[in-house]
Motif scaffolding. Structure first.
Motif, PDB file in Angstrom:
ATOM      1  N   GLY A 239       3.351 -38.413  17.695  1.00 30.28           N
ATOM      2  CA  GLY A 239       1.963 -38.519  17.274  1.00 30.28           C
ATOM      3  C   GLY A 239       1.033 -37.955  18.334  1.00 30.28           C
ATOM      4  N   LEU A 240       1.353 -38.242  19.584  1.00 31.29           N
ATOM      5  CA  LEU A 240       0.533 -37.716  20.688  1.00 31.29           C
ATOM      6  C   LEU A 240       0.546 -36.189  20.667  1.00 31.29           C
ATOM      7  N   GLY A 241       1.740 -35.617  20.443  1.00 29.24           N
ATOM      8  CA  GLY A 241       1.839 -34.161  20.351  1.00 29.24           C
ATOM      9  C   GLY A 241       0.936 -33.614  19.260  1.00 29.24           C
ATOM     10  N   ARG A 242       0.952 -34.272  18.091  1.00 28.48           N
ATOM     11  CA  ARG A 242       0.081 -33.866  16.994  1.00 28.48           C
ATOM     12  C   ARG A 242      -1.377 -33.945  17.417  1.00 28.48           C
ATOM     13  N   ALA A 243      -1.727 -35.070  18.052  1.00 27.13           N
ATOM     14  CA  ALA A 243      -3.133 -35.304  18.398  1.00 27.13           C
ATOM     15  C   ALA A 243      -3.620 -34.256  19.397  1.00 27.13           C
ATOM     16  N   ILE A 244      -2.757 -33.908  20.357  1.00 24.98           N
ATOM     17  CA  ILE A 244      -3.163 -32.925  21.362  1.00 24.98           C
ATOM     18  C   ILE A 244      -3.409 -31.569  20.712  1.00 24.98           C
ATOM     19  N   GLY A 245      -2.565 -31.201  19.752  1.00 21.45           N
ATOM     20  CA  GLY A 245      -2.664 -29.878  19.164  1.00 21.45           C
ATOM     21  C   GLY A 245      -3.620 -29.778  17.994  1.00 21.45           C
ATOM     22  N   GLU A 246      -4.111 -30.905  17.505  1.00 23.45           N
ATOM     23  CA  GLU A 246      -4.957 -30.889  16.319  1.00 23.45           C
ATOM     24  C   GLU A 246      -6.263 -30.142  16.603  1.00 23.45           C
ATOM     25  N   THR A 247      -6.601 -29.224  15.726  1.00 24.91           N
ATOM     26  CA  THR A 247      -7.696 -28.326  16.038  1.00 24.91           C
ATOM     27  C   THR A 247      -8.955 -28.555  15.212  1.00 24.91           C
ATOM     28  N   ILE A 248      -8.844 -28.285  13.915  1.00 26.67           N
ATOM     29  CA  ILE A 248     -10.050 -28.101  13.123  1.00 26.67           C
ATOM     30  C   ILE A 248     -10.858 -29.394  12.984  1.00 26.67           C
ATOM     31  N   ALA A 249     -10.170 -30.493  12.677  1.00 24.18           N
ATOM     32  CA  ALA A 249     -10.887 -31.747  12.505  1.00 24.18           C
ATOM     33  C   ALA A 249     -11.642 -32.092  13.789  1.00 24.18           C
ATOM     34  N   VAL A 250     -10.977 -31.905  14.933  1.00 21.18           N
ATOM     35  CA  VAL A 250     -11.606 -32.221  16.213  1.00 21.18           C
ATOM     36  C   VAL A 250     -12.788 -31.293  16.470  1.00 21.18           C
TER      37      VAL A 250
END
Lengths: 342, 311
Positions: A239-250
């Motif tokens: 999940g952390l990996g996803r959160a770090i890489g998440e782009t558009i929403a952020v």
């Protein structure tokens, strides 16, 4: 068999002719090459990315690029600390909020839920993963962030004595909203992995705990959670990996301010968001700096994911072949058997 | 833990003289433990409810805001690019819908054969060799790569590398990189489920390896693999980041994947930042369209997986 024509040479009559074996060879080596190509592709991409990022690293130094607090596009100086910290802050928030909720969902689905509801609950949580990132961004900026702002302001006013949280004016896009959106986005994967790992807890262990007089919660705490700890931590890391890489929403809900936000409810930036936002018009050193940001992001997610995979794989293997020592320590067979029989 | 209730029961199951009531009292769970159990269960249930709140809210807002902008002309006109004047028409999302379908179709055409090929190699040839495990590890690594980094990869290789501009097929390639690990791992799981007796009986009848794979293994695995493939497509269809610098955005509907190509996620992303309400409403309508498309794919995947005999 004896009437069959004898093949020439010392080939046995049962062996295929070299021509008949050709498709087999082609398929085998073709597929091997295909698999090898994937490896080559990743290595090639990595090398090219490093090459493109080099000018920015040369300008500021690798450490300077990563840890200088100065992202100045017009001044041609690129220190990515505000972005790195933005990524870390929002991801940490996502874990803090998302993981307990996800684990609670997994426990509920596996241990407390009426059997009829279990399937529906699983599907509903997985639906969260079907919503695209950009839709979360849209919802976050037009619904969640404005609705949360008064509540955040109230907290910021009450908790003004805590340095990083309190004080200051709450802006509509901010770190906290970004972290909250990320928490929602990582929920399905953390929950799914926790659920899978919890399903591997041997019934003996649970029955043994209940047989010794444990309450439901004591059973979960003493038999289920310790057994799954590795898997849950691994799921959280994924999940952390996803959160770090998440782009558009952020990008949509963090505010896109290249300075380090003064507090939790201030505008900020993240590594992925800066690429999405600035890459379109970036030239020269600026573009190289964005490639460097991408490289830092890539390496960061790589580390997190490798650790996560190791943890999840080990937990999964443990689930397949429960060792005897664990079986003896946590669930004495006679008692478990007696409970199961009763 | 203390208190008489926590004492282990005597090995012989209590003295015969002990009455029913005494036994019950001895084994009863103390008030404190009961309270802790209730609290913990309450918290766990509350956590589950909290997890479902965002889903309800997202769906509710999508429907209430998105349905309003749905109309025939919304689906049958291109965006005009006119986003500042309320009086002029802003257009619909035709080019975005068609662009998403084209881009995702091409990326599926690339990633599905390659993905299934690699999965077949992993299961039938590579097995547990060090090379196969290395490939598995790298595929897992690919799963974790942020989607925007895939966009950067394709940008470096196909735009910096060739000196050409954005194009729809470059977006497709970025998305196929994203789909590849999902297809490989889901196909591998299904292929492993095929009983080896099936393979062995075909081999014993004299079928060569490639015929076993094409006539026995793949047909048996097909329904299960369709599920994984559909989920990969659903994931790719919702991605914005890899398309931003590969396929870019345009207003016109086009069927040439060598040109700029619009897509639903990119259209929504562009519209979110607009100050005009009508444009934001178009974003909601487009978002609802995208979610409905993805949910349909998910639904079909679920139905297919239910019909599969393997899972």
């Amino acid at each position: 068999m004896s009437t069959a024509a004898m093949p020439s040479g010392d080939r046995s009559i049962l062996a295929r002719s070299p021509l008949a074996r050709l498709p087999d060879r082609v398929l085998k080596y073709g597929l091997t090459v295909l698999a090898g190509l994937i490896l080559a592709l990743i290595v090639y991409f990595f090398v090219r990315l490093v090459g493109e990022a080099k000018p920015a690293f040369a300008h500021n130094g690798v450490l300077g690029f990563t840890f200088d607090n100065d992202w100045d596009v017009s001044g041609e100086n690129f220190g990515a600390l505000p972005l790195v910290l933005g990524t870390l802050i929002t991801s940490a928030l996502a874990l803090l909020i998302g993981v307990p909720v996800a684990v609670a969902t997994a426990i509920y689905a596996n241990e407390l839920c009426p059997l009829r509801l279990r399937g529906a609950l699983t599907i509903l949580v997985e639906l969260l993963a079907a919503v695209p990132s950009v839709v979360y961004g849209l919802w976050g900026i037009f619904f969640l962030a404005p609705k949360l702002q008064p509540i955040e302001q109230w907290f910021a006013d009450r908790l003004s004595f805590i340095p990083f949280i309190g004080g200051g004016t709450v802006t509509i896009p901010n770190y906290f909203v970004a972290g909250l959106i990320l928490a929602i986005m990582i929920l399905p994967i953390v929950s799914a992995i926790s659920r899978e790992v919890m399903a591997t807890v041997p019934a003996d262990h649970k029955e043994a705990a209940l047989g010794l007089g444990a309450t439901r919660w004591e059973m979960i705490r003493t038999a289920v959670l310790p057994y799954c700890r590795g898997g849950i931590v691994g799921g959280a890391m994924l999940g952390l990996g996803r959160a770090i890489g998440e782009t558009i929403a952020v990008t949509i809900v963090i505010g896109d301010a290249p300075q380090l936000g003064k507090h939790l409810f201030g505008q900020g930036y993240s590594l992925a968001a800066v690429i999405a936002n600035e890459f379109g018009e970036a030239q020269g050193l600026h573009r190289s700096a964005l490639f460097a940001a991408g490289l830092v992001l890539f390496v960061l997610t790589l580390l997190v994911n490798v650790i996560a995979r190791l943890l999840v794989n080990r937990a999964a293997r443990k689930g397949k072949t429960p060792t005897t020592t664990q079986g003896l320590a946590a669930g004495p067979q006679p008692i478990a058997g007696a409970v199961a029989g009763a | 833990m203390n208190g008489e209730t926590d004492q282990r029961p005597p090995a012989e199951g209590g003295s015969p003289a002990a009455s029913q009531g005494e036994l019950l009292a001895r084994f009863a769970v103390s008030q404190a433990r009961r309270r802790r159990d209730r609290t913990a269960r309450g918290l766990i249930t509350a956590g589950t409810v909290i997890a479902l709140i965002p889903l309800v809210l997202v769906v509710y807002y999508l429907l209430s805001k998105g349905l309003g902008s749905w109309s025939w002309s919304f689906f049958s006109t291109d965006p005009t690019g006119n986003t500042f004047f309320k009086t002029s028409s802003i257009g619909g999302i035709e080019s975005a819908i068609l662009g998403t379908i084209e881009i995702v179709a091409l990326s599926s055409a690339i990633s599905i054969p390659i993905g299934i090929g690699v999965a077949v190699w992993l299961v039938e040839y590579g097995r547990q060799s060090w090379f196969a495990n290395l490939v598995r590890f790298f595929v897992d690594v690919l799963t974790g790569v942020p989607s925007i980094v895939f966009g950067l990869f394709i940008y470096i290789v196909l735009i910096v590398g060739t000196g050409s501009s954005y194009a729809g097929y470059k977006g497709s390639l970025a998305l196929s990189l994203l789909m590849l690990p999902v297809v490989i791992r889901s196909a591998e799981v299904i292929l492993l489920l095929i009983p080896s007796a099936l393979r062995e009986s075909a081999l014993a009848l004299g079928a060569p390896r490639w015929r076993v794979i094409f006539s026995i293994v793949l047909p048996t695995a097909l329904p299960g693999m369709v599920t994984g493939v559909l989920l990969a497509i659903a994931r790719a269809a919702g991605e914005t980041a890899p398309l931003l610098f590969t396929a870019a955005a345009t207003n016109k509907t086009g069927f040439n994947l060598g040109q700029f190509m619009n897509s639903l996620p990119v259209q929504i992303y562009k519209d979110v930042t607009s100050p005009t309400t009508a444009v934001v409403n178009r974003a909601w309508g487009a978002a609802l369209t995208l979610v409905v498309m993805i949910l349909l794919l998910n639904l079909i995947a679920r139905l297919v997986s239910r019909r599969s005999r393997l899972v």
